[in-house]
Design a protein around this motif. Structure first.
Motif, PDB file in Angstrom:
ATOM      1  N   ASP A 106      -9.134   5.145   6.454  1.00 31.65           N
ATOM      2  CA  ASP A 106      -9.321   6.119   5.387  1.00 31.65           C
ATOM      3  C   ASP A 106      -7.980   6.461   4.763  1.00 31.65           C
ATOM      4  O   ASP A 106      -6.923   6.013   5.211  1.00 31.65           O
ATOM      5  CB  ASP A 106     -10.014   7.392   5.910  1.00 31.65           C
ATOM      6  N   LYS A 107      -8.035   7.276   3.714  1.00 29.33           N
ATOM      7  CA  LYS A 107      -6.834   7.611   2.943  1.00 29.33           C
ATOM      8  C   LYS A 107      -5.831   8.403   3.771  1.00 29.33           C
ATOM      9  O   LYS A 107      -4.612   8.207   3.644  1.00 29.33           O
ATOM     10  CB  LYS A 107      -7.251   8.390   1.692  1.00 29.33           C
ATOM     11  N   LEU A 157       0.825  -1.212   0.000  1.00 29.58           N
ATOM     12  CA  LEU A 157       0.000   0.000   0.000  1.00 29.58           C
ATOM     13  C   LEU A 157       0.858   1.260   0.000  1.00 29.58           C
ATOM     14  O   LEU A 157       0.546   2.234  -0.691  1.00 29.58           O
ATOM     15  CB  LEU A 157      -0.939  -0.005   1.209  1.00 29.58           C
ATOM     16  N   PHE A 158       1.946   1.259   0.770  1.00 25.46           N
ATOM     17  CA  PHE A 158       2.844   2.416   0.796  1.00 25.46           C
ATOM     18  C   PHE A 158       3.430   2.660  -0.593  1.00 25.46           C
ATOM     19  O   PHE A 158       3.520   3.799  -1.061  1.00 25.46           O
ATOM     20  CB  PHE A 158       3.971   2.211   1.805  1.00 25.46           C
ATOM     21  N   THR A 204     -11.773  -4.120   0.427  1.00 23.40           N
ATOM     22  CA  THR A 204     -12.276  -4.352   1.786  1.00 23.40           C
ATOM     23  C   THR A 204     -11.141  -4.712   2.737  1.00 23.40           C
ATOM     24  O   THR A 204     -11.191  -4.381   3.926  1.00 23.40           O
ATOM     25  CB  THR A 204     -13.331  -5.461   1.801  1.00 23.40           C
ATOM     26  N   SER A 205     -10.087  -5.361   2.214  1.00 20.67           N
ATOM     27  CA  SER A 205      -8.952  -5.727   3.063  1.00 20.67           C
ATOM     28  C   SER A 205      -8.197  -4.503   3.547  1.00 20.67           C
ATOM     29  O   SER A 205      -7.597  -4.505   4.625  1.00 20.67           O
ATOM     30  CB  SER A 205      -7.985  -6.645   2.305  1.00 20.67           C
ATOM     31  N   VAL A 206      -8.209  -3.423   2.727  1.00 19.44           N
ATOM     32  CA  VAL A 206      -7.499  -2.205   3.105  1.00 19.44           C
ATOM     33  C   VAL A 206      -8.023  -1.681   4.434  1.00 19.44           C
ATOM     34  O   VAL A 206      -7.260  -1.195   5.277  1.00 19.44           O
ATOM     35  CB  VAL A 206      -7.639  -1.126   2.010  1.00 19.44           C
ATOM     36  N   LEU A 218      -8.858   5.715  -1.999  1.00 21.90           N
ATOM     37  CA  LEU A 218      -8.366   4.514  -1.333  1.00 21.90           C
ATOM     38  C   LEU A 218      -8.559   3.298  -2.234  1.00 21.90           C
ATOM     39  O   LEU A 218      -7.726   2.383  -2.245  1.00 21.90           O
ATOM     40  CB  LEU A 218      -9.100   4.326   0.000  1.00 21.90           C
ATOM     41  N   ALA A 219      -9.644   3.289  -3.010  1.00 22.77           N
ATOM     42  CA  ALA A 219      -9.874   2.195  -3.955  1.00 22.77           C
ATOM     43  C   ALA A 219      -8.785   2.157  -5.028  1.00 22.77           C
ATOM     44  O   ALA A 219      -8.316   1.073  -5.415  1.00 22.77           O
ATOM     45  CB  ALA A 219     -11.250   2.334  -4.597  1.00 22.77           C
ATOM     46  N   ASP A 220      -8.368   3.331  -5.514  1.00 17.79           N
ATOM     47  CA  ASP A 220      -7.276   3.401  -6.502  1.00 17.79           C
ATOM     48  C   ASP A 220      -5.989   2.818  -5.920  1.00 17.79           C
ATOM     49  O   ASP A 220      -5.271   2.073  -6.593  1.00 17.79           O
ATOM     50  CB  ASP A 220      -7.009   4.855  -6.906  1.00 17.79           C
ATOM     51  N   ILE A 221      -5.714   3.184  -4.675  1.00 19.83           N
ATOM     52  CA  ILE A 221      -4.494   2.712  -4.014  1.00 19.83           C
ATOM     53  C   ILE A 221      -4.532   1.197  -3.829  1.00 19.83           C
ATOM     54  O   ILE A 221      -3.555   0.497  -4.092  1.00 19.83           O
ATOM     55  CB  ILE A 221      -4.304   3.425  -2.664  1.00 19.83           C
ATOM     56  N   ALA A 222      -5.683   0.691  -3.395  1.00 18.90           N
ATOM     57  CA  ALA A 222      -5.833  -0.756  -3.204  1.00 18.90           C
ATOM     58  C   ALA A 222      -5.616  -1.502  -4.516  1.00 18.90           C
ATOM     59  O   ALA A 222      -4.915  -2.518  -4.565  1.00 18.90           O
ATOM     60  CB  ALA A 222      -7.216  -1.064  -2.637  1.00 18.90           C
ATOM     61  N   ALA A 223      -6.225  -0.995  -5.612  1.00 13.29           N
ATOM     62  CA  ALA A 223      -6.081  -1.646  -6.909  1.00 13.29           C
ATOM     63  C   ALA A 223      -4.623  -1.650  -7.370  1.00 13.29           C
ATOM     64  O   ALA A 223      -4.110  -2.660  -7.863  1.00 13.29           O
ATOM     65  CB  ALA A 223      -6.966  -0.949  -7.943  1.00 13.29           C
ATOM     66  N   ALA A 224      -3.940  -0.499  -7.195  1.00 18.67           N
ATOM     67  CA  ALA A 224      -2.539  -0.402  -7.610  1.00 18.67           C
ATOM     68  C   ALA A 224      -1.641  -1.309  -6.776  1.00 18.67           C
ATOM     69  O   ALA A 224      -0.604  -1.786  -7.257  1.00 18.67           O
ATOM     70  CB  ALA A 224      -2.061   1.044  -7.504  1.00 18.67           C
TER      71      ALA A 224
END
Length: 203
Positions: free
Chosen positions: A58-59, A20-21, A50-52, A38-44
């Motif tokens: 939050d972001k 994530l970092f 949901t695991s995030v 946050l969804a963009d970060i999770a996908a990348a």
């Protein structure tokens, strides 16, 4: 149930945080903190959205943890670089060069300054981490004053002036222009705190 990466839950959590970092850093570089979700970060990161939330609500919480991680590593590396350096002038040289070479997370991206797009509480947390680095410079200056190598001066006023000088400009990436710019900045900072050019110790 999500797949556990690593031999323990702690290793799995550390792996996810690292992913994530890295994703946050890349996306901020490309688009700016305010432009990513946050969804963009999770996908990348290749992490389920949901695991995030098992790690960060939050972001901004993710941002603070990322900055804590980066700041702690940088401060530890800077302390290590300074550990065997006793002369205040040489300590200042090390500090200047380390700060110039640091790709700070506060200026990673296009778009608004990071501190202008986060909540007041997060701004205060960001300031706390900046102060860790500032205190290292303050300690160098106070030691130089105590030893007589530097003239007496208002350290609390000088520290932000030096850091603004170091973070407020872009340095060339190509040589020899980069080395020439760094040398000039180093000499400028040393003179600004009272070390005259004619008595500078060779680097």
């Amino acid at each position: 149930m999500p797949k556990i990466i690593g031999s323990t839950l702690a290793e799995h959590r550390e792996h996810v945080r690292t992913q994530l970092f890295g994703a946050l850093s890349r996306l901020m570089t490309e688009s700016g903190f305010d432009a990513v979700s946050l969804a963009d970060i999770a996908a990348a990161a290749g992490v389920g959205r949901t695991s995030v939330y098992n790690h960060f609500p939050d972001k901004e919480s993710l941002l603070i943890s990322f900055i804590e991680h980066e700041t702690s590593k940088y401060v530890a590396d800077l302390r290590a670089s300074l550990a065997d350096v006793e002369d205040p002038e040489k300590q200042l040289r090390v500090y200047v060069r380390e700060q110039i070479n640091l790709k700070t997370v506060y200026h990673l991206a296009p778009g608004p300054d990071l501190r202008s797009v986060v909540s007041h509480g997060t701004q205060l947390r960001l300031r706390d981490h900046v102060s860790q680095v500032a205190e290292l410079l303050a300690a160098i200056l106070r030691a130089g004053i105590a030893s007589g190598r530097l003239p007496d001066q208002d350290v609390s006023a000088v520290v932000p002036l030096i850091n603004s000088c170091l973070s407020g400009r872009t340095f060339p990436e190509n040589e020899p222009d980069r080395s020439r710019a760094i040398d000039a900045t180093e000499s400028f900072v040393l003179r600004a705190v009272g070390l005259r050019e004619g008595v500078l110790t060779p680097a």
